[in-house]
Motif scaffolding. Structure first.
Motif, mmCIF file in Angstrom:
data_model
loop_
_atom_site.group_PDB
_atom_site.id
_atom_site.type_symbol
_atom_site.label_atom_id
_atom_site.label_comp_id
_atom_site.label_asym_id
_atom_site.label_seq_id
_atom_site.Cartn_x
_atom_site.Cartn_y
_atom_site.Cartn_z
ATOM 1 N N ASN A 144 0.715 -1.134 -0.012
ATOM 2 C CA ASN A 144 -0.073 0.097 0.033
ATOM 3 C C ASN A 144 0.826 1.355 -0.036
ATOM 4 O O ASN A 144 0.544 2.185 -0.589
ATOM 5 N N ALA A 145 1.815 1.335 0.797
ATOM 6 C CA ALA A 145 2.623 2.471 0.949
ATOM 7 C C ALA A 145 3.417 2.730 -0.293
ATOM 8 O O ALA A 145 3.412 3.893 -0.774
ATOM 9 N N TYR A 191 0.427 3.953 -2.706
ATOM 10 C CA TYR A 191 -0.281 5.250 -2.566
ATOM 11 C C TYR A 191 0.763 6.267 -2.310
ATOM 12 O O TYR A 191 0.604 7.370 -2.612
ATOM 13 N N ASP A 246 4.761 6.485 5.266
ATOM 14 C CA ASP A 246 4.877 6.806 3.583
ATOM 15 C C ASP A 246 4.521 8.329 3.488
ATOM 16 O O ASP A 246 3.902 8.885 4.489
ATOM 17 N N GLY A 280 -2.083 10.474 2.230
ATOM 18 C CA GLY A 280 -2.734 10.510 3.515
ATOM 19 C C GLY A 280 -4.210 10.064 3.481
ATOM 20 O O GLY A 280 -4.957 10.030 2.625
ATOM 21 N N ILE A 281 -4.750 10.112 4.604
ATOM 22 C CA ILE A 281 -6.244 9.585 5.106
ATOM 23 C C ILE A 281 -6.940 10.405 5.891
ATOM 24 O O ILE A 281 -6.451 10.900 6.885
ATOM 25 N N GLU A 331 -13.993 -1.660 1.912
ATOM 26 C CA GLU A 331 -14.016 -0.304 1.964
ATOM 27 C C GLU A 331 -12.617 0.353 1.479
ATOM 28 O O GLU A 331 -11.470 -0.115 1.745
ATOM 29 N N ARG A 332 -12.830 1.369 0.555
ATOM 30 C CA ARG A 332 -11.716 1.821 0.130
ATOM 31 C C ARG A 332 -11.919 3.654 0.211
ATOM 32 O O ARG A 332 -12.817 4.078 0.142
ATOM 33 N N ALA A 333 -10.748 4.263 0.781
ATOM 34 C CA ALA A 333 -10.911 5.770 0.726
ATOM 35 C C ALA A 333 -10.727 6.430 -0.448
ATOM 36 O O ALA A 333 -11.264 7.372 -0.874
ATOM 37 N N THR A 334 -10.120 5.504 -1.473
ATOM 38 C CA THR A 334 -9.803 6.079 -2.733
ATOM 39 C C THR A 334 -10.931 5.402 -3.657
ATOM 40 O O THR A 334 -11.382 4.453 -3.859
ATOM 41 N N LEU A 355 -9.098 -3.780 -4.051
ATOM 42 C CA LEU A 355 -10.065 -4.398 -3.858
ATOM 43 C C LEU A 355 -10.755 -3.770 -2.480
ATOM 44 O O LEU A 355 -11.939 -4.190 -2.081
ATOM 45 N N GLY A 356 -9.766 -3.107 -1.716
ATOM 46 C CA GLY A 356 -10.409 -2.828 -0.245
ATOM 47 C C GLY A 356 -10.535 -3.851 0.609
ATOM 48 O O GLY A 356 -11.438 -4.150 1.438
ATOM 49 N N LEU A 357 -9.631 -4.939 0.322
ATOM 50 C CA LEU A 357 -9.733 -6.119 1.180
ATOM 51 C C LEU A 357 -8.361 -6.529 2.014
ATOM 52 O O LEU A 357 -8.591 -6.839 3.221
ATOM 53 N N GLY A 358 -7.231 -5.784 1.644
ATOM 54 C CA GLY A 358 -5.933 -5.962 2.259
ATOM 55 C C GLY A 358 -6.008 -5.582 3.773
ATOM 56 O O GLY A 358 -5.696 -6.237 4.479
ATOM 57 N N SER A 370 1.299 8.763 5.464
ATOM 58 C CA SER A 370 0.053 7.970 6.336
ATOM 59 C C SER A 370 1.427 6.981 7.265
ATOM 60 O O SER A 370 2.287 6.964 6.693
ATOM 61 N N PHE A 380 1.187 3.433 9.209
ATOM 62 C CA PHE A 380 0.442 2.475 9.619
ATOM 63 C C PHE A 380 1.237 1.702 10.730
ATOM 64 O O PHE A 380 2.415 1.640 10.550
HETATM 65 P P1 ADP Z 1 -6.968 -1.629 -1.678
HETATM 66 O O1 ADP Z 1 -6.785 -2.905 -2.306
HETATM 67 O O2 ADP Z 1 -7.823 -0.539 -2.299
HETATM 68 O O3 ADP Z 1 -5.511 -0.734 -1.206
HETATM 69 P P2 ADP Z 1 -6.897 -2.037 1.304
HETATM 70 O O4 ADP Z 1 -7.665 -2.777 2.045
HETATM 71 O O5 ADP Z 1 -5.346 -2.353 1.225
HETATM 72 O O6 ADP Z 1 -7.379 -2.146 -0.347
HETATM 73 O O7 ADP Z 1 -6.793 -0.566 1.347
HETATM 74 C C1 ADP Z 1 -7.938 -0.023 1.718
HETATM 75 C C2 ADP Z 1 -8.014 1.662 1.408
HETATM 76 O O8 ADP Z 1 -7.096 2.252 2.292
HETATM 77 C C3 ADP Z 1 -7.392 2.045 0.135
HETATM 78 O O9 ADP Z 1 -8.338 1.641 -1.048
HETATM 79 C C4 ADP Z 1 -6.804 3.377 0.427
HETATM 80 O O10 ADP Z 1 -8.072 4.165 -0.035
HETATM 81 C C5 ADP Z 1 -6.549 3.423 1.535
HETATM 82 N N1 ADP Z 1 -5.039 3.284 1.929
HETATM 83 C C6 ADP Z 1 -4.436 1.849 2.346
HETATM 84 N N2 ADP Z 1 -3.076 2.303 2.470
HETATM 85 C C7 ADP Z 1 -2.949 3.595 2.037
HETATM 86 C C8 ADP Z 1 -1.726 4.626 2.102
HETATM 87 N N3 ADP Z 1 -0.419 3.987 2.452
HETATM 88 N N4 ADP Z 1 -2.066 5.932 1.871
HETATM 89 C C9 ADP Z 1 -3.200 6.186 1.607
HETATM 90 N N5 ADP Z 1 -4.371 5.452 1.488
HETATM 91 C C10 ADP Z 1 -4.246 4.143 1.764
#
Ligand code: ADP
Length: 916
Positions: free
Chosen positions: A824-825, A828, A851, A855-856, A869-872, A880-883, A908, A910
């Motif tokens: 993710n880092a 994004y 990273d 940011g979130i 759930e995805r913020a993006t 997929l918003g699963l990780g 962000s 983590f």
């Molecule tokens: P995805 O496959 O969408 O990355 P995740 O469960 O890993 O699914 O992440 C969920 C959501 O969290 C992402 O869609 C993204 O919006 C947000 N996210 C995760 N990691 C970061 C990050 N390092 N910086 C910004 N947003 C992040």
């Protein structure tokens, strides 16, 4: 000749007339002297010529005038009249006139009789008295000649007094003359020794009828001579009385026969002489059946215990026999058994001796049975009361009683309390009782009572009453009627309880269920709550407000209901003007924190406290709303606070709050909370469905992308082989191709793994195989494996580790989490440096991956850890918003935590915490 010669000439008459030494006069009816002789002229001392001017009555002594007038007016043909006449020297001379009435004139001849008149003068003072009494009086002289009779005596015997004066007394007595003499002698002797004799005397009237008088005899001395005075008591009155008594007896006979009172008459031996019809009817006997019954000897009298009473009556006393039960079957006779009362009344003669015995009977069956039933009902009630007294006391059930026809109703203490009364003798007038029943319920109550009596069953009714203090209450009244043998109602009794609370509770319940129905009408929460608030102001308040707590702690006024539009606007404005947040010390919203319902019966009591806390202006604004009572309750979901609901009564309204309304408000708050939570869940699920749909399209796209590229590569290679250009695959190119395929396959693998993990998590089958290892070197390994990808993404990285961090964990699952965070880092925060740090604290180890990506947002920082759930949004970055969801599940299974610290635009961090 001789006869002719023997006739008197007028002249001869004249001479003889004038020679008379008697007084001779001819007098007209009005008393004028028509002719008098010389002697009379001398007496009157007047001349012939003066005679016409004189009147006979004018010369009579005034005391004798009445006697003279009576004589003249009676126009008797003849008679003697002794009166005093005035002479010329003005002295009165007693003269007895012998008078004859003829041809309209009185012919009178008089002689002077001084001695007799003297006697009568002596008598005159008594005469008046004697004349005026109703008893007959006669006076006789020593020769037993009558010298005086009064008018009553004259009337009694039927004589004129002239006929009696001078006659022997024997003329009035019915005995023989010698007998009269003898009796008189005896009587005289008796009087002489005793002063007076009294007894009965047999008399005879002028018309010869005999009669008895009651007689008194005494002496009277006149002129030194002994006279006897005899007084006859008129016994005609007694005679009349006897006649009346005879008439009365015949009347009594009728009364005796016809009377509805049963009567019997017994002789002194106790034998029944006579019975009346009513008596025959009462005993179902004929009169003949009863004759021969002996009240002193018949065994039944003793058997019934009445003999002592009867005996007592025969001693001469009036006796009353208390109610006794007479059962004809006692004598093997048909007929109905009865309760009787009897009176014995001795009949006495004039001397007070008992002649006969009268017995009266009265049938008191109804009275006695009513009494017995009452006694029984009182006894029953006593037993009933013993058992129920506790229940009655606890249940506050009152008891009432009414005797049909009476004007008062008995109320026990409990009913008096229910009606707000304090009755001195526990009795309320029927009028007051009916007056307290609500006019709309009165007819129904009377109808119920009537029907219950007609159908002989109890009744039960709920109706309203006005207490003495005017308060309206609901009561439940039960009643029943007791009837006698004839089916007449003799007593009504029943219970009464105050069911106001029950009634109000039922109304509250109805309101609550209506509110529930409204709140579940649709998924439009705001609309539902608005309707519910409008409904509430119809029922128990004047304003209803719903404030929603937002995730950021702010409070939004989502619903306001008030009867008055202006009030409604002001209530909305206040929250805008003075925005409140969770945690502010505000009277309406403290309940959010404490959970304790705010309840204020009267705002007046707290204005100064509010002023102190919220300032003058706020209080001013609030006073425009003009609340009186306030209740504010918390809205709370299963695990989240949702807001508050506030109810208000306003000054001047009929509504007012009590403890009951506080409970009502809390009930409504609970139902509103459920409704709010449900609709939030609904909104949430709607969003979740949207995310899943998005996931499906992304997932298919994500799977399709590597597959498409693999398919294309494969087709291209097949085409080259078909063309015979297989040799053209140089080793370097070939390697590159394999690496590319590998990436695509990994991507597919990862997607499938994620989806499989999700399925496992959902089925709780995500298995963890823990082993102890040193965390530092392990992290270094994982980072090195991801390093080529970081490089490819243009991310430099720094690694700062601490040493000797032993943990017990599933090595592959933890690697999966770290890889996910690092991926993710670099995904994004591409092109920017990544900082990896491992630190120990307390009993934990903490891995931070920082990273410098976008940011979130704080509001998304939790959401991203949920499934799909995805913020993006959209597909700017694949995923997929699963990780993160899977990662957190894994970390939590290790009793650790995974969270993010971030601010939009500032990168962000983590953080994964694991126990050491
Ligand atoms: P995805 O496959 O969408 O990355 P995740 O469960 O890993 O699914 O992440 C969920 C959501 O969290 C992402 O869609 C993204 O919006 C947000 N996210 C995760 N990691 C970061 C990050 N390092 N910086 C910004 N947003 C992040």
């Amino acid at each position: 000749m001789l006869s002719r010669d023997s006739a008197w000439t007028i002249d001869e008459y004249q001479k003889v007339f004038n020679l008379q030494l008697h007084f001779i006069a001819i007098i007209s009816q009005d008393g004028t002297f028509l002719k008098v002789n010389e002697e009379t002229l001398r007496l009157l001392d007047c001349e012939h010529s003066e005679l016409t001017a004189l009147n006979f009555f004018s010369v009579i002594h005034p005391d004798d005038l009445q006697v003279a007038l009576n004589f003249f007016h009676s126009k008797l043909t003849a008679g003697n009249l002794t009166i005093r006449c005035r002479s010329g020297d003005q002295s009165y001379r007693p003269i007895t006139w012998s008078i004859k009435f003829d041809d309209g004139k009185f012919f009178a001849s008089g002689t002077e009789v001084s001695e007799k008149v003297l006697l009568e003068e002596k008598l005159s003072f008594q005469t008046l008295v004697l004349e005026s009494i109703s008893e007959g009086v006669v006076i006789i002289n020593s020769k037993h000649e009558i010298i005086y009779v009064n008018s009553s005596e004259v009337a009694l015997f039927g004589y004129d007094d002239e006929e009696l004066i001078g006659k022997p007394i024997s003329i009035l007595n019915a005995y023989h003359e010698e007998e009269t003499e003898r009796y008189l002698r005896e009587v005289t002797n008796y009087v002489r020794t005793r002063g007076m004799w009294q007894g009965e005397w047999l008399n005879v009237k002028k018309d010869k009828t005999k009669f008895i008088t009651s007689c008194r005899v005494t002496f009277l001395k006149l002129n030194g001579e002994e006279h006897t005075i005899i007084v006859h008591r008129d016994i005609t009155g007694r005679k009349r009385f006897e006649q009346i008594r005879e008439a009365l007896q015949s009347r009594f006979k009728t009364f005796f026969e016809q009377s509805s009172v049963a009567m019997q008459i017994y002789d002194l031996e106790g034998n029944l002489l006579v019975v009346n019809k009513a008596c025959c009817h009462l005993f179902d006997y004929t009169a003949d059946d009863m004759i021969g019954f002996n009240i002193l000897k018949h065994p039944s009298v003793e058997l019934l215990g009445n003999l002592p009473y009867v005996k007592q009556a025969f001693t001469g006393q009036e006796v009353e026999i208390p109610a006794f039960y007479l059962d004809p079957s006692m004598y093997n006779r048909p007929g109905r058994a009865r309760w009787l009362e009897a009176w014995l009344s001795p009949i006495k003669d004039d001397n007070g001796r008992i002649k006969e015995m009268a017995v009266f009977f009265k049938d008191v069956t109804e009275k006695v049975e009513t009494h017995n039933q009452l006694q029984k009902s009182i006894l029953d009630r006593k037993r009933f009361e013993d058992r129920l007294s506790m229940a009655v006391k606890v249940g506050k059930v009152g008891i009432w009683e009414w005797i049909p026809g009476s004007k008062e109703v008995y109320f026990d203490e409990t009913i008096q309390t229910i009606y707000g009364l304090e009755l001195e003798d526990s009795k309320i007038s029927l009028k007051e009782y009916l007056g307290s029943v609500h006019p709309d319920d009165r007819d129904l109550l009377l109808q119920q009572v009537k029907e219950s009596q007609e159908e002989k069953r109890p009744y039960l009714i709920e109706h309203r009453i006005f207490r003495k203090d005017g308060e309206l209450r609901w009561i439940q009244e039960a009643g029943t009627t007791i009837f006698n043998q004839e089916g007449k109602p003799v007593l009504m009794m029943g219970t009464c309880s105050d069911i106001t609370n029950k009634k109000v509770a039922a109304l509250d319940q109805r309101y609550l269920s209506e509110a529930s129905e409204i709140l579940s009408r649709s998924f439009n929460f705001q609309e539902n709550v608005q309707t519910m608030a409008d409904h509430s102001i119809e029922y128990f308040c004047d304003a209803c407000i719903v404030d929603q707590l937002k995730p950021d702690g702010s409070i939004e006024r989502i619903v306001v209901s008030a009867r008055d539009q202006k009030v409604k606007e002001r209530i909305k404005d206040i929250q805008v003007k003075y925005p409140q947040r969770y945690g502010h010390d505000h009277f309406l919203f403290n309940t959010l924190v404490t959970g304790k319902t705010y309840f204020l019966e009267d705002v007046q009591t707290t204005w100064s406290a509010l002023r102190e806390k919220h300032g003058e202006e706020y209080v001013q604004d609030l006073s425009f709303v003009n609340p009186r009572g306030i209740i504010s309750a918390r809205l709370k979901g299963r695990d989240s606070l949702l807001g508050t609901i506030t109810f208000m009564t306003l000054e001047g309204s009929t509504h007012s709050f009590s403890e009951r309304h506080k409970h009502l408000a809390e009930e409504i708050a609970y139902r509103t909370s459920m409704s709010l939570e449900n609709s939030l869940l609904y909104l949430h699920s709607q969003e979740a469905i949207k995310s899943r749909d998005e996931f499906l399209s992304i997932a298919s796209h994500e799977l399709k992308t590597p597959l498409t590229s693999l398919t294309l590569q494969n087709q291209m290679r097949k085409r080259q082989l078909d063309k015979g250009e297989g040799h053209s695959f140089e080793e370097a190119k070939f390697r590159k191709m394999i690496e590319a395929d590998d990436r695509q396959l990994r991507r597919i693998n990862r997607l499938i793994d994620d989806m499989l993990d999700i399925a496992r998590i959902r089925a709780h089958r995500l298995t963890i195989h823990k082993e102890v290892f040193d965390f530092g070197p392990f992290v270094t390994d994982v980072v090195e494996r991801v390093a080529p990808q970081m490089e490819a993404a243009g991310c430099s990285f720094t690694l700062k580790l601490c040493e000797d961090v032993q943990i017990e964990a599933d090595i592959y699952r933890i690697e999966q989490v770290i890889v996910n965070i690092l991926t993710n880092a670099l995904k994004y925060g591409a092109g920017r440096p990544i900082r990896i740090e491992l630190e120990k604290f307390n009993y934990k180890v903490r891995l931070l991956v920082h990273d410098e990506g976008p940011g979130i947002n704080p509001e998304d920082s939790e959401r991203i850890f949920q499934r799909f759930e995805r913020a993006t949004h959209g597909r700017e970055i694949s995923g997929l918003g699963l990780g993160l969801y899977i990662s957190r599940q894994i970390v939590q299974q290790h009793d650790g935590a995974l969270y993010v610290v971030s601010e939009r635009g500032k990168g962000s961090t983590f953080v994964m915490e694991l126990p050491r």
